[in-house]
Design an enzyme around this catalytic site. Structure first.
Site, mmCIF file in Angstrom:
data_model
loop_
_atom_site.group_PDB
_atom_site.id
_atom_site.type_symbol
_atom_site.label_atom_id
_atom_site.label_comp_id
_atom_site.label_asym_id
_atom_site.label_seq_id
_atom_site.Cartn_x
_atom_site.Cartn_y
_atom_site.Cartn_z
ATOM 1 N N HIS A 321 0.843 -1.211 0.000
ATOM 2 C CA HIS A 321 0.000 0.000 0.000
ATOM 3 C C HIS A 321 0.875 1.257 0.000
ATOM 4 O O HIS A 321 0.662 2.163 -0.809
ATOM 5 C CB HIS A 321 -0.916 -0.019 1.224
ATOM 6 C CG HIS A 321 -1.789 1.187 1.361
ATOM 7 N ND1 HIS A 321 -3.066 1.239 0.847
ATOM 8 C CD2 HIS A 321 -1.563 2.396 1.924
ATOM 9 C CE1 HIS A 321 -3.580 2.433 1.098
ATOM 10 N NE2 HIS A 321 -2.686 3.156 1.758
ATOM 11 N N GLU A 322 1.857 1.306 0.894
ATOM 12 C CA GLU A 322 2.701 2.509 0.977
ATOM 13 C C GLU A 322 3.517 2.695 -0.293
ATOM 14 O O GLU A 322 3.706 3.815 -0.764
ATOM 15 C CB GLU A 322 3.609 2.450 2.213
ATOM 16 C CG GLU A 322 2.891 2.269 3.551
ATOM 17 C CD GLU A 322 1.697 3.185 3.774
ATOM 18 O OE1 GLU A 322 1.685 4.308 3.247
ATOM 19 O OE2 GLU A 322 0.752 2.754 4.466
ATOM 20 N N HIS A 325 1.464 4.304 -2.959
ATOM 21 C CA HIS A 325 1.309 5.753 -2.799
ATOM 22 C C HIS A 325 2.345 6.535 -3.608
ATOM 23 O O HIS A 325 2.157 7.730 -3.860
ATOM 24 C CB HIS A 325 1.447 6.136 -1.328
ATOM 25 C CG HIS A 325 0.156 6.182 -0.578
ATOM 26 N ND1 HIS A 325 -0.911 6.970 -0.977
ATOM 27 C CD2 HIS A 325 -0.234 5.564 0.561
ATOM 28 C CE1 HIS A 325 -1.900 6.814 -0.107
ATOM 29 N NE2 HIS A 325 -1.530 5.961 0.818
ATOM 30 N N GLU A 344 -6.223 7.932 -1.299
ATOM 31 C CA GLU A 344 -6.348 6.625 -0.655
ATOM 32 C C GLU A 344 -7.138 5.596 -1.468
ATOM 33 O O GLU A 344 -6.779 4.425 -1.493
ATOM 34 C CB GLU A 344 -6.953 6.776 0.743
ATOM 35 C CG GLU A 344 -6.093 7.582 1.705
ATOM 36 C CD GLU A 344 -4.706 6.990 1.942
ATOM 37 O OE1 GLU A 344 -4.495 5.819 1.600
ATOM 38 O OE2 GLU A 344 -3.834 7.717 2.468
ATOM 39 N N TYR A 410 -10.759 5.200 1.823
ATOM 40 C CA TYR A 410 -10.014 4.038 1.341
ATOM 41 C C TYR A 410 -10.943 3.065 0.604
ATOM 42 O O TYR A 410 -10.724 2.733 -0.550
ATOM 43 C CB TYR A 410 -9.379 3.280 2.522
ATOM 44 C CG TYR A 410 -8.321 4.060 3.267
ATOM 45 C CD1 TYR A 410 -6.980 3.785 3.090
ATOM 46 C CD2 TYR A 410 -8.669 5.064 4.167
ATOM 47 C CE1 TYR A 410 -6.003 4.486 3.768
ATOM 48 C CE2 TYR A 410 -7.696 5.769 4.858
ATOM 49 C CZ TYR A 410 -6.365 5.482 4.655
ATOM 50 O OH TYR A 410 -5.415 6.190 5.329
HETATM 51 ZN ZN ZN Z 1 -2.681 5.151 2.312
#
Ligand code: ZN
Length: 647
Positions: A321-322, A325, A344, A410
């Protein structure tokens, strides 16, 4: 010509403003800031200067207003040495968003002029963005530790800034620190050999040596992505690929490295879907357990909680996930916190696409979407289905935007993009996203701009059935964005694995305290399936079907209380507390003292508070010094029924 002119006006002026900055960023915009920070960990103090390059974009300005919070300002001067007057006011005195620093310029500045000025200030322990940790709070107990967390609007307590995701700037920094207080320092920027001019040389002391480090971030970023970490830190490559690195305190670095050995493959899986990674290297820092989030996507320096290191790999979706980004959030950014799903929702979408490339298990992705949906549903129930914060466009006027954050940007954001993908078609949608990245890289946008883009893209690509697709995209667009509560369209993530897990859960309920024949099935579940099982148990607890004898049998069979996986353990504790189990209070209190991540500790506090408010308050009081300020606030609001007990 008139038509073109009108279109141009609409394009230029249709962007949403950011209601959570007090700066005059529509008239003047920072392009670069250089920090010089002299860190004193013992005194929890940073003597700082910040040198800015402001670009006038309005017709003219006489002042520059910046966001600040709990900073001490000493002096402000132009590059020619002229000292400037300034004042501080409180636009929303009660809103916990800080103050406005008004800098009176020495003359009128017209459009396209630059204003170069320097602010001398200091940062101390009041700063909400910095955690100064004593030696006793670290793992190796050898040096103190310092880390920052700026998202959402906390960077104003790190430096006077236009603290809005709408403004992107490059930055550089000189960091000066004592060799006895930190073995190394890192920032969300590249280290450089270039030695910047030092404005304030520290005095020499025979007891230690001052060390100097220099950083440059050449890609324009919003202030919430500024970050620094200092302490007894080691940096090692995670694989031979040469791109991915790990930073942590030395004692557990080999353990973490083993768990993160596939980071290069994660990066390649994301690239396979969305195109090349453009930031150069990728580094993840595993922080001490009081880090308030699962992860934070600071560019070149992702921060992550040690809770993602589960030894089973089940927490690695946070790392993916990071990384995701780097494209959504860090390259294209939401223009204000009302549009947070632009960061998100897109990132969760990309995280799940990459997870499918990497793990190749569609059921696992669907189960993750089901878990995400369950968490979102709980947030909608907690906030109330009519609450504007349950929409994809929360109104954050006059409040700290942190209060509006939940799982909604999200998961509802992810579901909206999945809905759009269903209309557009998976391949066309993938190429549309690549084109979107190319067009808006290094910019901040709102959802309306994304809508304009997707329609323009489909039109220009001459896709089949354009008018039908356009109609279907627009039909529910505003409902998805503005309507609170559940999404307007329920998407189908069903899988046989869900049914299998539900049947497994039921078998425990039916067995009524005995061991069901199929109990060992659990050990072959995917990590996501184990989470679904625990969420199913939670539902049974809410329906009063999870009796104490069943809890004991499950724990005997599956050893959940002793599990090292925090993601599983918090769900287990949430379920058994909801079922009324008081037999593990001390274990749960200890657990809450080990985890500073709200995603994990907050649901347990909520369940504990509902069962035994006094014990929940007592547990919080025992551990409150351990928690980060942001999480302390979140837990306090969970316990607020009896807030006067908490000081
Ligand atoms: Zn995030």
């Amino acid at each position: 010509m008139i038509l073109l002119g009108l279109l141009f006006i609409k394009f230029v002026f249709s962007y949403e403003i950011d209601v959570n900055t007090f700066s005059n960023y529509l008239d003047v915009q920072n392009r670069h800031v250089h920090f010089e920070w002299l860190i004193n960990m013992e005194k929890k103090l940073i003597n700082a200067t910040a040198n800015y390059q402001f670009h006038v974009v309005g017709s003219s300005i006489y002042k520059i207003s910046l966001d600040i919070k709990d900073l001490t300002i000493y002096t402000i001067y132009m590059d020619n040495g002229v000292v400037l007057r300034y004042s501080v006011d409180y636009p929303y005195a009660d809103s916990d968003q800080g103050q406005r620093l008004n800098i009176m310029l020495n003359r009128e500045y017209k459009r396209d002029e630059f204003v170069i000025l320097t602010i001398k200030y200091s940062i101390d322990a009041r700063s909400e963005s910095i955690s100064f940790m004593d030696i006793s709070q670290t793992q190796t107990k050898s040096m103190p530790y310092l880390f920052t967390q700026c998202e959402d609007a906390y960077c104003r307590s790190l430096a006077p800034l236009q603290d809005t995701p709408a403004i992107k700037q490059t930055y550089s920094a000189t960091i000066i620190y004592k060799d006895i207080e930190a073995s190394d320092v890192f920032m969300s920027a590249d280290e450089t050999q270039e030695q910047f001019t030092i404005l304030n040389h520290p005095s020499i002391n025979p007891n230690f040596t001052w060390k100097y480090k220099y950083f440059v971030q050449k890609t324009p970023i919003p202030s919430y992505l500024f970050a620094i970490v200092a302490g007894n830190l080691l940096k090692v490559p995670t694989s031979n690929g040469g791109r991915t690195f790990l930073i942590s305190e030395p004692d557990k670095i080999n353990e973490y490295k083993e768990e993160l050995k596939d980071m290069e493959q994660f990066l390649q899986a994301i690239e396979q879907y969305i195109g090349p990674y453009t930031w150069g290297t990728y580094t993840i820092v595993i922080l001490p357990p009081s880090f308030p989030y699962g992860g934070m996507e600071n560019p070149l320096l992702t921060f992550a909680s040690p809770t993602i290191m589960t030894k089973t790999g089940s927490g690695l979706y946070v790392a993916i996930h990071e990384m995701a980004h780097s494209w959504f959030g860090n390259t294209i950014t939401c223009i204000n916190w009302a549009n947070m799903w632009i960061n998100e929702g897109f990132t969760v979408f990309l995280e799940r696409k990459a997870s499918l490339f990497y793990y190749k298990v569609l059921d696992d992705i669907k189960l993750n979407a089901i878990i995400g949906n369950a968490t979102m549903y709980q947030d909608i129930l907690d906030l109330g289905p009519d609450n504007n914060f349950t929409s994809l466009h929360p109104d954050t006027t006059g409040i700290n935007p942190q209060l509006s954050i939940s799982e909604i940007p999200y998961e509802k954001g992810f579901q909206f993009l999945t809905f759009l993908e269903g209309i557009v078609g998976a391949e066309d949608f993938k190429y549309m996203l690549r084109s979107y990245l190319n067009k808006y890289k290094y910019k901040s946008i709102d959802q309306q701009e994304f809508q304009h883009f997707i329609l323009r893209y489909l039109y220009e690509q001459h896709v089949d059935d354009y008018s039908t697709k356009r109609y279907r995209i627009l039909e529910y667009w505003d409902t998805w964005i503005y309507q609170p509560g559940l999404p307007p369209i329920i998407l189908d993530f069903s899988t046989n694995k869900l049914i299998e897990t539900q049947q497994y859960t039921t078998s425990y309920i039916i067995a009524d305290g005995r061991q069901p024949d199929n109990y060992a099935q659990y050990f072959n579940f995917y990590p996501s399936q184990k989470k679904v099982f625990l969420e199913e148990l939670f539902k049974k607890a809410q329906n009063n079907q999870l009796k104490l004898n069943i809890i004991e049998q499950i724990d005997k069979d599956l050893q959940l209380t002793n599990d090292n996986d925090y993601e599983l353990k918090f769900r287990w504790f949430k379920a058994i507390l909801t079922a009324g189990d008081r037999t593990r209070f001390n274990l749960i209190a200890n657990f809450l003292g080990e985890v500073g991540t709200c995603e994990i500790s907050c649901p347990v506090y909520k369940a504990l508070n509902e069962l035994d408010h006094d014990f929940a308050v007592q547990t919080f009081q025992t551990h409150q010094e351990f928690y980060h300020q942001i999480i302390r606030n979140s837990i306090q609001s969970i316990l607020e029924k009896n807030i006067q007990l908490i000081k």
